[in-house]
Design an enzyme around this catalytic site. Sequence first.
Site, short mmCIF file in Angstrom:
data_model
loop_
_atom_site.label_atom_id
_atom_site.label_comp_id
_atom_site.label_asym_id
_atom_site.label_seq_id
_atom_site.Cartn_x
_atom_site.Cartn_y
_atom_site.Cartn_z
CG ASP A 12 -2.02 0.99 1.15
OD1 ASP A 12 -2.33 1.44 0.03
OD2 ASP A 12 -2.59 1.33 2.20
CG HIS A 29 0.12 2.33 -9.35
ND1 HIS A 29 -0.15 1.76 -8.13
CD2 HIS A 29 -0.97 3.06 -9.66
CE1 HIS A 29 -1.36 2.15 -7.72
NE2 HIS A 29 -1.87 2.94 -8.63
CG LEU A 122 9.77 -16.73 -4.58
CD1 LEU A 122 9.51 -16.82 -3.07
CD2 LEU A 122 10.29 -15.34 -4.94
C1 FPP Z 1 -1.89 0.00 -3.42
O1 FPP Z 1 -1.48 1.33 -3.33
C2 FPP Z 1 -1.32 -0.63 -4.59
C3 FPP Z 1 -2.04 -1.19 -5.59
C4 FPP Z 1 -3.52 -1.22 -5.63
C5 FPP Z 1 -1.38 -1.79 -6.75
C6 FPP Z 1 -0.12 -2.54 -6.45
C7 FPP Z 1 0.73 -2.50 -7.66
C8 FPP Z 1 2.08 -2.45 -7.68
C9 FPP Z 1 2.92 -2.55 -6.48
C10 FPP Z 1 2.81 -2.25 -8.93
C11 FPP Z 1 2.46 -3.23 -9.94
C12 FPP Z 1 2.67 -4.60 -9.51
C13 FPP Z 1 2.69 -5.60 -10.36
C14 FPP Z 1 2.88 -6.98 -9.87
C15 FPP Z 1 2.58 -5.35 -11.81
P1 FPP Z 1 -2.55 2.46 -3.46
O2 FPP Z 1 -2.67 2.85 -4.88
O3 FPP Z 1 -3.83 2.04 -2.81
O4 FPP Z 1 -1.87 3.61 -2.63
P2 FPP Z 1 -2.58 4.73 -1.78
O5 FPP Z 1 -3.10 4.08 -0.54
O6 FPP Z 1 -1.45 5.67 -1.49
O7 FPP Z 1 -3.64 5.35 -2.63
#
Ligand code: FPP
Length: 224
Positions: A12, A29, A122
Site C-alpha cells: 500500500d 505504481h 520461489l
Molecule cells: C496499493 O497502493 C497498490 C495497488 C492497488 C497496486 C499494487 C501495484 C504495484 C505494487 C505495482 C504493480 C505490480 C505488479 C505486480 C505489476 P494504493 O494505490 O492504494 O496507494 P494509496 O493508498 O497511497 O492510494
Amino acid sequence: MNPLNHVAIIMDGNGRWGLKKYNSRNKGHRAGLDTVEKIIKISIKQKIKHLTLFAFSTENWKRPKSEINYLFNLLESFLKLKLKKFHKNNIKLKVIGEKKFSKKLNNLLLKSEKITKNNTALQINLALNYGSKNEIVKAIKKINGKKLEVTEKNITNSLYTKNIPDPDILIRTGKTTRLSNFLLWQISYTEIFFSHKLWPDFQEADFLKIVNKFKKIKRNYGDI
Ligand code: FPP
C-alpha cells in the site's frame, strides 16, 4: 528460530507516493514495481518459498479507468519483460483471484503459470482481482456442488490458495492498519506487521528487520 516459508504483502501507498513526488498516482505504481523486484530478490536470498503479493483487489475496480488501465499495462509489460528471467531463476508464478481481464492479459497469465509450473525456488502468488470473502463463498459453493461436508479442511482445499501453506508473515505498508479483504481465512495464525513506509520507499532492510523480528517470536497457536 521460527522457520519462514511464506510472506504475504499488502503493497500500500503507491498512489500517495506518486502524488507527493510527481503529482501522479501512476508514477507511484511504476515505482512500486521496483520495490516488487527488490523484494523478490531478497526473498530468494532468504530462501522463502512463497511470496504472495496483493496487486489488485476486487474492490480496486472502483478506481478511475485510467489508473486501472495503467496498472494492467504495467503488469503486462512487466511479465513480458521478466517471464524468461523468472523461469531461469526457478520462480513459479501463480495467480490467485478471478482471471477476468482482457483476453491478451488472461492468456499471458495462463502462459506464465504454465511455463513456470515446475519451478521450485520461489512461488510468487500474485493476487489479482482477488477478494477474500468472495473466495470463501466460492469455496463453499464448490464444496456444496460436490456434495461434500463443509469442514475446515474442505474449505482450505477449495480456496485459490489450495496447496499453498498459510502465510507466516503478513506485511502491510503505507501506514494503514486494516486487512482490506486479503487472505482472511489463511491468516488466522499469521504474524502481522504494519510499516509506516509507503510501498515505493520500502527497502530490503525494512523487509529483513521484519523477517528477523518474526524469527524470534514465540508462536503459540493457542497453546501457552
Ligand atoms: C496499493 O497502493 C497498490 C495497488 C492497488 C497496486 C499494487 C501495484 C504495484 C505494487 C505495482 C504493480 C505490480 C505488479 C505486480 C505489476 P494504493 O494505490 O492504494 O496507494 P494509496 O493508498 O497511497 O492510494
